[in-house]
Scaffold this motif. Structure first.
Motif, PDB file in Angstrom:
ATOM      1  N   PHE A 106       0.918  -1.372   0.036  1.00 53.75           N
ATOM      2  CA  PHE A 106      -0.157  -0.022  -0.053  1.00 53.75           C
ATOM      3  C   PHE A 106       0.874   1.243   0.070  1.00 53.75           C
ATOM      4  N   SER A 107       0.544   2.263  -0.700  1.00 51.54           N
ATOM      5  CA  SER A 107       1.118   3.451  -0.909  1.00 51.54           C
ATOM      6  C   SER A 107       0.152   4.599  -0.223  1.00 51.54           C
ATOM      7  N   LEU A 108       0.027   4.611   1.172  1.00 51.55           N
ATOM      8  CA  LEU A 108      -1.006   5.708   1.812  1.00 51.55           C
ATOM      9  C   LEU A 108      -0.214   6.521   2.609  1.00 51.55           C
ATOM     10  N   GLN A 109       1.144   6.750   2.556  1.00 51.84           N
ATOM     11  CA  GLN A 109       1.808   7.589   3.449  1.00 51.84           C
ATOM     12  C   GLN A 109       1.256   8.923   3.263  1.00 51.84           C
ATOM     13  N   ASP A 110       0.739   9.480   2.080  1.00 51.25           N
ATOM     14  CA  ASP A 110       0.212  10.572   2.127  1.00 51.25           C
ATOM     15  C   ASP A 110      -1.391  10.904   2.068  1.00 51.25           C
ATOM     16  N   PHE A 111      -1.906   9.672   2.539  1.00 55.64           N
ATOM     17  CA  PHE A 111      -3.449   9.813   2.392  1.00 55.64           C
ATOM     18  C   PHE A 111      -3.909  10.828   3.482  1.00 55.64           C
ATOM     19  N   ALA A 124      -4.965   9.614   9.776  1.00 56.44           N
ATOM     20  CA  ALA A 124      -3.691   9.271  10.662  1.00 56.44           C
ATOM     21  C   ALA A 124      -3.652   7.892  10.792  1.00 56.44           C
ATOM     22  N   TYR A 125      -5.162   7.083  11.303  1.00 58.96           N
ATOM     23  CA  TYR A 125      -4.894   5.687  11.752  1.00 58.96           C
ATOM     24  C   TYR A 125      -4.851   4.834  10.383  1.00 58.96           C
ATOM     25  N   VAL A 126      -5.499   5.567   9.402  1.00 60.94           N
ATOM     26  CA  VAL A 126      -5.208   4.748   8.056  1.00 60.94           C
ATOM     27  C   VAL A 126      -3.882   4.846   7.637  1.00 60.94           C
ATOM     28  N   ARG A 127      -3.278   5.698   7.727  1.00 62.75           N
ATOM     29  CA  ARG A 127      -1.695   5.510   7.239  1.00 62.75           C
ATOM     30  C   ARG A 127      -0.785   4.669   8.216  1.00 62.75           C
ATOM     31  N   ARG A 128      -1.287   4.729   9.504  1.00 60.70           N
ATOM     32  CA  ARG A 128      -0.535   3.576  10.470  1.00 60.70           C
ATOM     33  C   ARG A 128      -0.898   2.326  10.252  1.00 60.70           C
ATOM     34  N   ALA A 130      -2.146   1.135   7.397  1.00 59.16           N
ATOM     35  CA  ALA A 130      -1.341   0.788   6.195  1.00 59.16           C
ATOM     36  C   ALA A 130       0.076   0.399   6.267  1.00 59.16           C
ATOM     37  N   ARG A 131       0.913   1.086   7.220  1.00 58.96           N
ATOM     38  CA  ARG A 131       2.245   1.026   7.280  1.00 58.96           C
ATOM     39  C   ARG A 131       2.322  -0.480   7.999  1.00 58.96           C
ATOM     40  N   TYR A 132       1.487  -0.892   8.991  1.00 61.17           N
ATOM     41  CA  TYR A 132       1.661  -2.298   9.587  1.00 61.17           C
ATOM     42  C   TYR A 132       1.600  -3.451   8.746  1.00 61.17           C
ATOM     43  N   LEU A 133       0.531  -3.217   7.730  1.00 65.30           N
ATOM     44  CA  LEU A 133       0.398  -4.306   6.819  1.00 65.30           C
ATOM     45  C   LEU A 133       1.492  -4.243   6.003  1.00 65.30           C
ATOM     46  N   ASN A 134       2.255  -3.204   5.568  1.00 65.83           N
ATOM     47  CA  ASN A 134       3.379  -3.203   4.570  1.00 65.83           C
ATOM     48  C   ASN A 134       4.381  -3.829   5.338  1.00 65.83           C
ATOM     49  N   GLU A 135       4.587  -3.732   6.541  1.00 67.23           N
ATOM     50  CA  GLU A 135       5.637  -4.603   7.401  1.00 67.23           C
ATOM     51  C   GLU A 135       5.348  -5.905   7.526  1.00 67.23           C
ATOM     52  N   LYS A 136       4.090  -6.279   7.515  1.00 70.99           N
ATOM     53  CA  LYS A 136       3.671  -7.593   7.818  1.00 70.99           C
ATOM     54  C   LYS A 136       3.964  -8.320   6.381  1.00 70.99           C
ATOM     55  N   SER A 137       3.883  -7.634   5.358  1.00 68.45           N
ATOM     56  CA  SER A 137       4.007  -8.536   4.180  1.00 68.45           C
ATOM     57  C   SER A 137       5.377  -8.463   3.719  1.00 68.45           C
ATOM     58  N   ALA A 138       6.288  -7.370   4.063  1.00 66.82           N
ATOM     59  CA  ALA A 138       7.503  -7.327   4.085  1.00 66.82           C
ATOM     60  C   ALA A 138       8.483  -8.270   4.915  1.00 66.82           C
ATOM     61  N   SER A 139       8.124  -8.652   6.149  1.00 66.43           N
ATOM     62  CA  SER A 139       8.672  -9.840   7.046  1.00 66.43           C
ATOM     63  C   SER A 139       8.171 -11.115   6.205  1.00 66.43           C
ATOM     64  N   LEU A 174      11.162  -9.301  13.295  1.00 67.60           N
ATOM     65  CA  LEU A 174      10.066  -9.190  14.226  1.00 67.60           C
ATOM     66  C   LEU A 174       9.703  -7.721  14.899  1.00 67.60           C
ATOM     67  N   GLU A 175      10.897  -7.250  15.280  1.00 64.91           N
ATOM     68  CA  GLU A 175      10.905  -5.972  16.040  1.00 64.91           C
ATOM     69  C   GLU A 175      10.143  -4.900  15.256  1.00 64.91           C
ATOM     70  N   GLN A 176      10.679  -5.091  13.954  1.00 61.43           N
ATOM     71  CA  GLN A 176       9.852  -3.817  12.880  1.00 61.43           C
ATOM     72  C   GLN A 176       8.646  -4.228  12.782  1.00 61.43           C
ATOM     73  N   GLN A 177       8.007  -5.351  12.601  1.00 55.57           N
ATOM     74  CA  GLN A 177       6.664  -5.439  12.546  1.00 55.57           C
ATOM     75  C   GLN A 177       6.009  -5.092  13.854  1.00 55.57           C
ATOM     76  N   LEU A 178       6.511  -5.476  14.954  1.00 56.70           N
ATOM     77  CA  LEU A 178       6.034  -5.172  16.291  1.00 56.70           C
ATOM     78  C   LEU A 178       5.869  -3.738  16.231  1.00 56.70           C
ATOM     79  N   CYS A 179       7.024  -3.194  16.143  1.00 54.92           N
ATOM     80  CA  CYS A 179       7.027  -1.817  16.476  1.00 54.92           C
ATOM     81  C   CYS A 179       6.117  -0.975  15.498  1.00 54.92           C
ATOM     82  N   ALA A 180       5.775  -1.506  14.244  1.00 54.85           N
ATOM     83  CA  ALA A 180       4.556  -0.776  13.208  1.00 54.85           C
ATOM     84  C   ALA A 180       3.267  -0.986  13.847  1.00 54.85           C
ATOM     85  N   LEU A 181       3.063  -2.198  14.438  1.00 53.76           N
ATOM     86  CA  LEU A 181       1.912  -2.594  15.180  1.00 53.76           C
ATOM     87  C   LEU A 181       1.489  -1.531  16.469  1.00 53.76           C
TER      88      LEU A 181
END
Length: 459
Positions: A106-111, A124-128, A130-139, A174-181
């Motif tokens: 997802f590219s929603l950092q400017d939504f 603001a919560y939509v952007r956060r 989306a960032r977690y789902l990006n980290e989940k798929s990246a992991s 794992l820390e990156q995904q947990l931090c995004a959550l």
């Protein structure tokens, strides 16, 4: 009309997909309408079934969900994100693989939805989210497995059984995904509509599983810390420091979950780890090169004092036990003398080995007795290198650590002390064995000395 049931555009989009014969796109549109409310269960269940069907194009399903996030309404975008995470958790793992195949899901950092006040707040919560789902798929793209699907059993790939190298590479991911959550950072007052509340519930389910893996990884890391190399200890200490920093945010997330009525049985009992444990880890890292001899010497003098007092019970010395300055100076001075004596003996032995060697009966062929290195006084070191009293194993639950820090710290250092003593015992055993002098056959053309006869050897 945004936020007040299905719009005319939603109905037209669903009808268009009916004409095209695309049931996948129709189900996605039905689950992500403009109606302020979570995706309907019947639509989510149907999409979950599609992820397991063999004739469904899962990349097309992922693309359709991503396409819905390009809508200007926060309701549609938020519901599309909720639908995506629901399929990641309950759908076939092939769907997560399809999402991870995209460089960025997802590219929603400017939504930002400026249509009304609620839209501006929810953006603001939509952007956060989306960032977690990006980290989940990246992991998943990085490790080829999902942390939330891992089993905590000791069989197979688990944080409880990972080796040191794999553990130090996996925990940061794992820390990156947990931090995004936990950066979603929603309080109970913000969870005032069904969409964000549904997203929070899914995040809570992921957090329970992620924290279980994180907790097992930290326990495994502490168990292997005193066996690591210095570079590995530096990484392990950084991981432990970040773990302590994130504990407050994780605990706050669970408190919000309790306020909105989620199952309290899933909430772990948080206890702060003792500060002495972190200090011991740092002390070990800073003095990892010359620490073993110091602790063995301290252990020797402690046991010697206990024997003089008639104490039958001897224990393991903790690395944080205070030592007087006079005792420390005496220990250092004695160790310096032992080291100097050992260096002299070793040097004299190496010089004697370079001279003509002795015969088989031990008499030097030059008529002098071969020199043998003096053994290191075993009275001091041999007693120090003794197997310490059996200690309790390290606890398997970091959250149940003793608040005083004494039991956990003693147990951890006891494991390290026993291993260091075993290594030093092997080294000292090699030093106490004099090396046999090599016999060099003299060259016949250039005799260095007269070959003795049998009578000379017998004398």
């Amino acid at each position: 009309m945004s936020g007040h049931g299905q719009t005319l555009g939603d109905r037209l989009a669903a009808a268009r997909h009916v004409i095209d014969g695309s049931t996948v796109n129709k189900a996605v549109v039905k689950a992500t309408t403009h109606e302020v409310g979570g995706p309907k269960k019947k639509h989510l269940d149907y999409l979950v079934q599609l992820t397991g069907a063999p004739n469904v194009n899962l990349p097309e399903l992922a693309n359709q969900i991503v396409e819905r996030t390009r809508n200007s309404s926060w309701v549609v975008v938020f519901k599309a994100l909720v639908t995506c995470q629901h399929l990641m958790i309950y759908g076939n793992e092939r769907f997560l693989h399809s999402c991870a195949s995209r460089l960025q899901l997802f590219s929603l950092q400017d939504f930002n939805d400026r249509s009304n006040g609620q839209g501006y707040e929810m953006s603001a919560y939509v952007r956060r989210y989306a960032r977690y789902l990006n980290e989940k798929s990246a992991s998943y793209r990085s490790l080829a497995y999902d942390f939330t699907r891992m089993r905590r059993s000791s069989d197979g790939q688990s944080f409880k059984t990972m080796n040191t190298e794999t553990l130090l590479k996996t925990v940061p991911v794992l820390e990156q995904q947990l931090c995004a959550l936990i950066d979603f950072d929603a309080n109970s007052e913000v969870l005032n509509n069904a969409i964000i509340k549904g997203a929070f519930i899914l995040l809570f389910k992921d957090l329970v599983r992620l924290f279980a893996c994180y907790h097992d990884g930290i326990i495994n890391l502490l168990d292997k810390y005193f066996e690591m190399k210095k570079a590995q200890c530096k990484k392990g200490l950084d991981i432990y420091d970040r773990y302590l920093e994130r504990m407050d945010k994780v605990q706050q997330f669970f408190k919000v979950a309790e306020k909105i009525g989620l199952d309290q049985g899933d909430t772990p009992d948080f206890k702060s780890a003792p500060a002495s444990l972190r200090d011991a880890l740092k002390e070990y890292y800073e003095s990892i090169d010359g620490m073993s001899l110091y602790y063995i010497t301290i252990l020797f003098f402690r046991k010697k004092k206990a024997q003089k007092r008639g104490c039958k019970k001897s224990g393991t010395v903790s690395p944080t036990t205070p030592v007087s300055q006079s005792e420390r100076d005496r220990v250092i001075e004695q160790e310096k003398k032992l080291y100097e004596q050992f260096s002299k003996n070793k040097q004299s032995h190496s010089l004697n080995a370079s001279h003509p060697v002795s015969s088989s009966n031990g008499v030097s062929l030059m008529g002098s007795q071969p020199a043998t290195p003096a053994a290191i006084p075993a009275g001091s070191v041999s007693q120090a290198i003794q197997k310490p009293a059996e200690m309790k194993p390290v606890t398997n639950d970091l959250l149940d650590l003793d608040m005083s820090g004494q039991n956990t710290l003693n147990n951890l250092m006891a494991v390290h002390t026993a291993q260091q003593q075993q290594q030093n015992q092997n080294i000292m055993a090699q030093f106490n064995q004099p090396a046999a002098a090599k016999y060099v056959e003299p060259a016949a053309a250039q005799p260095v000395y007269d070959k003795p006869n049998a009578t000379d050897l017998s004398t």
